[in-house]
Structures are given as C-alpha cells and as structure tokens.
Design a protein around this motif. Structure first.
Motif, PDB file in Angstrom:
ATOM      1  N   UNK A  87       0.843  -1.198   0.000  1.00 35.52           N
ATOM      2  CA  UNK A  87       0.000   0.000   0.000  1.00 35.52           C
ATOM      3  C   UNK A  87       0.876   1.245   0.000  1.00 35.52           C
ATOM      4  N   UNK A  88       0.286   2.355  -0.439  1.00 33.49           N
ATOM      5  CA  UNK A  88       1.045   3.603  -0.376  1.00 33.49           C
ATOM      6  C   UNK A  88       1.334   3.902   1.085  1.00 33.49           C
ATOM      7  N   UNK A  89       2.587   4.223   1.371  1.00 29.78           N
ATOM      8  CA  UNK A  89       2.962   4.342   2.781  1.00 29.78           C
ATOM      9  C   UNK A  89       2.295   5.507   3.511  1.00 29.78           C
ATOM     10  N   UNK A  90       1.738   5.185   4.649  1.00 30.21           N
ATOM     11  CA  UNK A  90       1.131   6.176   5.537  1.00 30.21           C
ATOM     12  C   UNK A  90       1.668   5.889   6.934  1.00 30.21           C
ATOM     13  N   UNK A  91       2.114   6.912   7.620  1.00 33.79           N
ATOM     14  CA  UNK A  91       2.605   6.683   8.981  1.00 33.79           C
ATOM     15  C   UNK A  91       1.454   6.255   9.872  1.00 33.79           C
TER      16      UNK A  91
ATOM     17  N   UNK B 181       7.118   2.498  -2.273  1.00 37.60           N
ATOM     18  CA  UNK B 181       6.542   2.075  -0.991  1.00 37.60           C
ATOM     19  C   UNK B 181       7.584   1.728   0.050  1.00 37.60           C
ATOM     20  N   UNK B 182       8.642   2.492   0.020  1.00 42.71           N
ATOM     21  CA  UNK B 182       9.670   2.312   1.035  1.00 42.71           C
ATOM     22  C   UNK B 182      10.086   3.691   1.527  1.00 42.71           C
ATOM     23  N   UNK B 183      10.102   3.851   2.836  1.00 45.59           N
ATOM     24  CA  UNK B 183      10.330   5.155   3.455  1.00 45.59           C
ATOM     25  C   UNK B 183      11.625   5.116   4.249  1.00 45.59           C
ATOM     26  N   UNK B 184      12.368   6.211   4.184  1.00 46.74           N
ATOM     27  CA  UNK B 184      13.617   6.301   4.940  1.00 46.74           C
ATOM     28  C   UNK B 184      13.315   6.610   6.403  1.00 46.74           C
ATOM     29  N   UNK B 185      14.041   5.969   7.272  1.00 46.21           N
ATOM     30  CA  UNK B 185      13.792   6.117   8.709  1.00 46.21           C
ATOM     31  C   UNK B 185      13.870   7.576   9.171  1.00 46.21           C
ATOM     32  N   UNK B 186      14.743   8.378   8.568  1.00 44.14           N
ATOM     33  CA  UNK B 186      14.786   9.771   9.029  1.00 44.14           C
ATOM     34  C   UNK B 186      13.592  10.566   8.506  1.00 44.14           C
TER      35      UNK B 186
END
Ligand code: HEM
Ligand code: SF4
Ligand code: SF4
Lengths: 539, 328
Positions: free
Chosen positions: A348-352, A366-371
């Motif tokens: 899915x499209x990334x949502x916090x 669909x991958x988010x950097x931790x910072x």
C-alpha cells in the motif's frame, strides 16, 4: 596493518604534480595497500559470476580466458547499447578538468589517474579505438589498443573509485564517473576479476540474506544481546519479532547494524523508538540486508540481491517497508529497486500509522527512509526528548554520498539531530550536502588490504572533522550509513583522534523519553551520562 | 605533442585554402566544400543524436544537488533537485545558459596537511564568455544569409558595436571570443592537471575556432575584402543559386574553409557536447523515482535465491529459535 605509516609520512607523499611522461606512456604500478585481493572461485561460482579461478592481482599472468578481448569488447558494445549514460559520457567529455580535483582519491593520493576524467579516459581510450571512426587514427586520437596491461590498469583504478558521484556534481554535463566505473566493473566481472571483498559478501548475501553471512539463529542471538543491553541501560524490555506474517511494516536495515558497534547502538535506537511507538513491524532474517554489493558489481547482481526485499514484503503481507540508515542501500532503494523488482502493487502507499502522514514521495516504491519517518513523528509532536542526555555529545553530521547525490536527503537527518541534541555544528560548506566527501571506503572498497588507500581517500572528510573539532569542540561524527559507521572510526582515529562515530538513531535513542519520569544514567553505549545530576539541580 | 599536432594541422588547413585559391579553385572552396560541410554536419549530428537516443535510460539516475522533495514542511531545492518537469526545465536552462555546475567550481589544494578549497570562477567566466560570444557571432552572421536583413539581427549588430570605435565599428563579441579562446588555451597549457589530460582533440577545435575568429577579425578590420561581393556569394549559397564573384580576397576563403572544417568535424568530436548536454541522464531526470516507477525496457530476467530455498537450508535453525517457518 602492523607497520602503518605515520600520518605525516603519508601526507608528505602527496604531490599533485603529474609525471613527465604522458599518462598513456606511464605504466601502472600496483602499489601495496592500493589493490584488493582477488575473488575466490567458490564465491564467484556461488553467485554465478563466470571464469572464477585462483589468481592474484600481482601475478604477471592473470589467467584470463583466451578470448578475453572479445568478451570485453562484446560486453562493452552491449553496455553501450543498453545505457545511454555510458554512450553519452564516452562521447561528450571536453576534458575541461573541472572534475579533476574533486575526487577524494585524487586529493588524497595525487595520482593523476585518480582524477575522475582520467579514470574515465582509461575506458574512453578503448572506446575510441574500437567504437569510433577517429579512433582508428590511434594514439593521436587518444585511442589505445586493449591489452592485458591496459586491462590491469583499468582494474586497478576501477577499484580506486568509490562511485561517490562527487565529480558528477561539478561536471558541466553531469558526467558521472561513478557510472563509468560501474560499467568498467561490469566488464571486469565478465572476466572473473571481482575482488574478494565484494564477491565474498555477495555470496554471503545471496545465501543467508546478508553480507555478513549471519544465519537466522545468529541474528536472533545478536538481537537478544542488544535487547538485554537495552534493558540494562534503560529499564525497557523491547520485543522485536522476526519473519512475522501480518505485521504492518517490514523493517530493513544493513546487517552491520545488528552485528558490530557502533552500528548496534543505532539499532538499539531503532528498537527503542519502535517500542515506544508500539509499531506493528517485523524484522526479516531472509531480507536481512539493506545494503547491496550488486550496485557496484553488475546491474543483474544488484537486481538479484535486491529481489529479497519485495519478495519478503509480499510473503509476509506487510503494508509497506521502512528502511534504516544506510547509503548504498538507499541509492538502490531510491533509484533502482522499483525499476528492477517492481511494481510493488502488492503493497500500500505508505502512511505513517502514528501521524497519518502520507509519504507521497514514496508512493510507488513504498519504502520510506527512517529519518523521513522520524522527522515526521517529531514534527507532529509524537515523541518527547530529554535533549540533555546528549549534552556530552557535540555532533557534526557526515552526509553519505549516496543519500546526498542519489536522493537529496539533507534536512531530514539534520532536523532529527537538532531535535534530540542541544548542540550541533556543520563541517565546512564544501564538504557537506551535495559536495560531501566520501568516507573513502564505499562501493566495496572497505577491505583491510587497501587501508592506506582508504586512509588517503578519507583524508578530505577527516580534515573537515578535524576542523570542527578544533573550532567547535565536536566530539561525535554522526551519519546515516553502515559503511560510515564501520570505517569512519578508524579513519578519524588516524587523522583526528578523540572523535567518535554514531548513527542518528543512536542519538534519538539516547534522548527519547520512554515513559514519564524515567531516569537514565547511562547512554546506549552503556557509558554513564556525565553531569546528569548537576543538570537536574540547575533546572 | 597533441598541441603541436593541432597547431600544425590548423595552419596547414589555412595554407591549403590559400594555395587552393591561388590555384583558382574558387568553386571548390567557395561552394562545394561549404555545402559538403553543412551536409556532413547535419547528417553527422542527427546520426549521433539518434545513436544516443537508441540507447535507453534503464535507470533513474539524476545527480541530486539539493534537498529532495519529501515531507511538505521541508523546503525542497526545486532547481538543483527537481521533482517536476518544470523543475527539470529550470535546471537544464541554468546548465545550458549559465553553466550552473561549472559555477560550483573550486580549487582544491593541500597546505600544511590541510585540504583547502578556494573559489575558482575563472573557468566558468571564461567558458561562458567563449560560448556566448561564439553564439552571438554566429547569429550576427545571419546578415550574410538574409535579404533584407531582419531587424533583430541588425539590432544585435548595433548592440555589439556599441563602443562605436573605428570604421567599421568594433564588434565586441569577436574580440571576446578571441580573448576567451586564448584564455581556454592558456589554461590548458599552464594548469598542469588540465595539460596532463589534454589530447590533440582538445587543442584542435580551440585552434580552429581561434583561427576562424582571427581570420574574421583580420578580414573585418585589417585586410579588407569586398563585402558586397561576399554577400553575393553567401546569398547564393543560402538560396541555392550559387556563383563565385571575382575579386574576393583570399583571407575570406581561408575564413570560410576553416569554418567548413569546423562544421564537418563537429559531429565526430567532443563538440557534440552541444547535443549531449540535453540528453544527460544525471541532469535531465526528475528526482521522483520513488513516486513514479521508472521502466527499464530491457529489465533482465535473473536468478534469485527464493525464500523457499532459504528456508529449506535453515529450517531447523529457524525452528529452534522460534522463527516462524512456512513448512514445519
Ligand atoms: C548548448 C550549448 C553548449 C553548452 C551548454 C556548452 C558548454 C560548455 C562547457 C560548460 C564547457 C566546459 C568549459 C570549457 O572548457 O570551456 C565547454 C567547452 C567547450 N565548448 Fe561548449 N557548450 C555548448 C556549445 C558549444 C559550441 C556550439 C561550440 C563550438 C562550436 C563549443 C565549443 C567548445 C569548446 C571548443 C570547448 C573546450 C574549451 C577548452 O578546450 O577548454 N561549445 N562547453
Ligand atoms: S568535468 Fe566533465 S567534461 Fe570536464 S573533464 Fe570532467 S568529466 Fe570531462
Ligand atoms: S565517483 Fe567519486 S571516487 Fe569515483 S571518480 Fe568520481 S569523485 Fe572519484
């Protein structure tokens, strides 16, 4: 290296004056400490790289296959057809020299063939000879026959480039010598001449899912060790899970983060953060590596290694993927993964899950950097920090080449650092952000046998650290890369002294308030927090 | 060696034109060779660009030189790290018109064990002057190929000659072109690193352009030629109605021949950076590779190490550690 030369000795050897003879007439000399060991046949075989054999780069006879020239030239033609970058960069360099003194290896070694333009000319001279009309004129046209010596020279200098792309920032046409080195290494790999320090981790990664060859039980026990430490330092017991189906997120970080210090401290930071958030996430032992040595081996190798991340996300049924602090990993994730192994239509499209923020910039991969993830949490007031727990730390920040010039991740880590530390000092302008200097050990050059080369390549970075140490009392070099965490400590030790290296999430972990009224007397390194009591009295 | 070779080559070219004209080969130098040069230039240029275009851009590899677009409250650097086509157009315009990347240039040096960085804008200034003046000179030449001469060409001429010095008026760009070309040449000779990397192919176009500029300036101010007759010839060329009037000085033919060589040489040389800069994938791509999937037309089939193979090898170890497995 027992008889490592003194810094002054190394420095006094640096000389920017080119030799009297033209570069084409100056034969390459394999200097000890500047070339890597040859890859072992069993490792090459495991990852299906052809022509593995027992050989050494100092041998006169490299035991190349009989038709090596044909293989090389056919390979080159193939790459020219496949990569516009390659063909274009072979054609349009004007040799203006703007890139010449921008390479840390040239600055550190003074070797003219470490000027990006000459590094590229090594291959370009072959291109001219075999793929252009004017090249038929030979030497006067800057063309060279492909001989074993020419090939050896190309090999030697292809492994003196960390593919950092700093040269590309300054080139008026964006000619990226990293791209040319990548092509050179593809060709080198057609002839079975990969280095040991690259083919070993590749074989490990292919088999066990990570470069270090950590098997599932070892990963688990390393985590237990960290979990115990964390409990001792913070009183909080975190409970990471592995290969858990149905988790909302998969978290992938370089394996060095759960293998060795100071990466482990960064990992402890992640663990604390995720625990505090109650994040529904899982680690994977199969996709237990963020980094990707394929990036600097061949595009196919990169794809093979990278495939595990999406495959595992799909198998576990997670919604999206969160990625830890790493440089090469993020170049691949940001610029290559979706193209190679996507589309990730099963995610899915990334949502916090905490703030509801949509990470629009990652909606396809669909991958988010931790910072990016943490900066968003902080901005939305979801985390509380006691910054004073980092008061014994005066950090500066080293931008990794790949997240800088292959992504543009500058403000996110700085925002995080400034939210968890009271002090922060930037290194000089020409050594940070898009102009950042490589640690000197990227792209598979983190090998022990080339320590001298790496120390020299890391000199510009170390110099900048020294500058802020002397000017601002900086005692911590923070970064968002596993290779940095592995190689910067010995580098700054050698050139600077008394400066430590940490990941950004170690600083987060130190300052993060897990529960109201929590008292911490030690930091994530298990070291007592100096002056905590005094501070409390002052407040 | 490359330098001497190129110098001799350009002088030889001028001599060839001189001798040719003395031998009366006016048709060859005034008509046939210029046409040939234009044909070679156009065909070569197109073929080269087509060749580049045929190689795909398999991966999305912009070199990002500023803050990416990520969270809405983080200020993006829209020009140095564009996330939209408009941004890329801006970035490319800065590169092509103002040599943005060259403007970053620094001089790196080592002093007492310290790496030091000095600002170094001379190369930027010199090349910008060189290219801009070359461009204006080229445009000004339209007055030889149009009748009536469009107003804007005359205007450029007027602006260029604003100093109103001498008869005919001194045109600034010609002088700047010569000076900047001279600077680029001297830099090649005196900057030890640049000298070390220089090939004949670097000196030759410089000498050629300097030769063109020099012969042009000589012709305009010193060894004057009959400009009416020159225009007769050039208009003939432009309208495919060719003739070579008698009595144009030999200097004109030298000028024309050097230009012909420059044009014919162009597609086979580094001068193709003119076309290449537009296609450079590190500059002309939007940095949105996580937002929009970039497709590689030859995305290879590869062998991967599947999870099943992994579990088969490590199943027992995983079970012992309580790590979930697919097959018990
Ligand atoms: C879009 C058009 C163009 C752009 C953006 C461009 C840009 C540049 C830049 C940035 C340089 C490097 C700096 C330098 O060495 O001077 C350069 C070099 C050069 N350009 Fe261009 N250029 C363009 C078109 C042309 C054209 C039309 C010519 C002439 C026919 C030309 C001739 C040269 C030459 C001879 C050099 C090398 C100078 C030297 O030897 O140092 N360029 N160009
Ligand atoms: S800056 Fe670019 S054009 Fe100039 S020498 Fe380097 S690679 Fe070639
Ligand atoms: S990519 Fe980095 S290491 Fe390689 S030539 Fe360019 S500046 Fe040097």
């Amino acid at each position: 290296m027992a008889n490592k030369p003194k810094p002054d000795e190394l420095l006094s050897n640096i000389n920017y004056k080119p030799p009297r003879t033209q570069w084409t007439d100056t034969p390459v000399e394999f200097k000890k400490g500047y070339y890597c060991y040859a890859g072992r046949p069993n490792n090459l075989e495991y990852i299906s790289l052809p022509h593995g054999r027992k050989w050494s780069s100092t041998d006169d006879d490299w035991q190349l296959v009989d038709n090596w020239k044909e293989i090389f030239l056919e390979g080159m033609e193939n790459l020219l057809k496949k990569f516009r970058s390659f063909r274009l960069f072979m054609d349009i360099c004007v040799r203006c020299g703007a890139c010449a003194d921008k390479c840390h290896f040239f600055i550190g070694t003074g070797d003219p063939k470490n000027m990006p333009v000459l590094r590229a000319e090594l291959l370009r001279s072959i291109y001219r000879r075999y793929f252009t009309i004017s090249g038929k004129l030979g030497k006067i046209a800057g063309a060279r026959d492909l001989t074993e010596d020419v090939f050896k020279e190309l090999w030697y200098y292809s492994y003196q480039c960390t593919e950092c792309r700093r040269c590309s920032v300054f080139c008026p046409y964006g000619i990226d010598t990293a791209e040319i080195t990548m092509m050179a290494r593809e060709l080198i790999n057609l002839l079975g001449c990969c280095t040991d320090w690259i083919s070993g981790p590749l074989a490990n990664c292919y088999r066990t899912g990570n470069h270090l060859g950590l098997q599932p039980h070892t990963i688990k026990s390393n985590f237990e060790y960290m979990v115990d430490d964390l409990e001792e330092f913070t009183g909080v017991r975190v409970e990471p899970t592995f290969n858990r189906k149905g988790a909302e997120l998969l978290f992938v970080t370089p394996s060095a983060d759960f293998f060795a210090e100071p990466g482990m401290f960064t990992c402890m930071g992640y663990l604390l953060l995720f625990h505090k958030l109650g994040l529904d996430y899982t680690w994977s032992t199969y996709a237990s590596e963020g980094g990707n040595f394929g990036l600097f081996t061949s595009n196919e190798m990169m794809k093979r290694i990278n495939s595990k991340i999406y495959a595992e996300a799909k198998r576990l049924g997670v919604k999206w993927i969160l990625g830890g602090e790493c440089g090469h990993m993020w170049r691949v994730l940001h610029q290559y993964m979706d193209t190679m192994n996507g589309p990730a239509d099963f995610l899915e499209e990334p949502v916090s899950p905490i703030t509801g923020t949509k990470f629009e910039n990652a909606k396809s991969t669909k991958m988010v950097h931790i910072t990016e993830f943490t900066a968003d949490l902080i901005k939305n007031g979801k985390l509380k920090f006691d910054k004073s727990r980092n008061d014994h730390i005066i950090p500066t920040f080293h931008d990794s080449c790949n997240t800088s010039r292959g992504m543009g991740l500058f403000e996110e880590p700085r925002y995080v650092i400034n939210s968890v530390c009271n002090q922060f000092h930037e290194m000089p302008e020409n050594t940070i952000r898009e102009q950042t200097f490589c640690c000197g050990s990227g792209s598979g050059l983190n090998a022990g046998e080339i320590e001298e080369l790496r120390l020299l390549g890391g000199l510009p970075r170390a110099n900048a650290v020294k500058y802020v140490k002397e000017k601002n009392g900086v005692n911590m070099l923070s970064c968002i890369c596993a290779i940095d965490r592995a190689v910067l400590p010995p580098l700054v030790d050698y050139w600077v002294g008394d400066v430590d290296v940490c990941g950004v999430h170690e600083l987060v972990g130190n300052a993060l308030i897990m529960e109201e009224g929590e008292k911490r007397e030690i930091d994530l390194r298990g070291e007592p927090l100096p002056g905590m009591e005094e501070k409390e009295e002052e407040d | 060696m490359g330098m001497l070779f190129s110098l001799v080559a350009v002088i030889a070219l001028a001599a060839i034109a001189f001798i040719g004209v003395k031998l009366g080969l006016l048709g060859l130098f005034g008509i046939i060779l210029p046409y040939l040069a234009i044909i070679v230039f156009l065909a070569g240029f197109i073929m080269k660009v087509v060749k580049w275009g045929k190689s795909p851009v398999p991966f999305h590899i912009p070199t990002t030189c500023g803050q990416q677009k990520s969270l809405p409250w983080i200020k993006q650097n829209k020009l140095d790290n564009p996330s939209s086509t408009l941004g890329v157009i801006g970035r490319m315009a800065l590169e092509i018109l103002l040599f943005r990347s060259l403007f970053r240039n620094l001089k790196t040096d080592m002093k007492d064990g310290k790496v030091i960085y000095g600002s170094n804008k001379w190369l930027w200034l010199g090349s910008l002057a060189f290219h801009l003046s070359f461009f204006v000179v080229l445009v000004r030449h339209l007055r030889f190929f149009t009748e009536p001469v469009p107003g804007w060409v005359n205007m450029i001429d007027a602006v260029d000659g604003f100093m109103q010095m001498g008869v005919p008026h001194l045109l600034m760009t010609g002088v700047v072109l010569l000076a900047a070309g001279g600077y680029l040449f001297l830099r090649r000779v005196f900057n030890q690193q640049v000298r070390y990397i220089s090939l004949a192919a670097d000196y030759f176009p410089l000498f050629l352009i300097i030769g063109v500029a020099l012969s042009g300036i000589l012709m305009r101010y010193f060894i004057k030629v009959d400009i009416v007759k020159v225009k007769e010839l050039t208009m003939g060329l432009a309208t495919l109605n060719v003739s070579v009037p008698e009595g144009i000085g030999v200097i004109f033919f030298i000028h024309l021949f050097l230009i012909s060589v420059l044009f014919a040489y162009f597609p086979f040389s580094k001068l193709m950076h003119l076309g290449g800069i537009f296609l450079s994938p590190t500059r002309n791509l939007v940095n949105n590779s996580r937002e929009v999937r970039h497709v590689n037309p030859w995305n290879p089939e590869v062998h991967v190490h599947t999870y099943e193979e992994y579990e088969d090898e490590f199943r027992e170890l995983m079970k012992e550690e309580g790590i979930p497995v697919e097959k018990e």
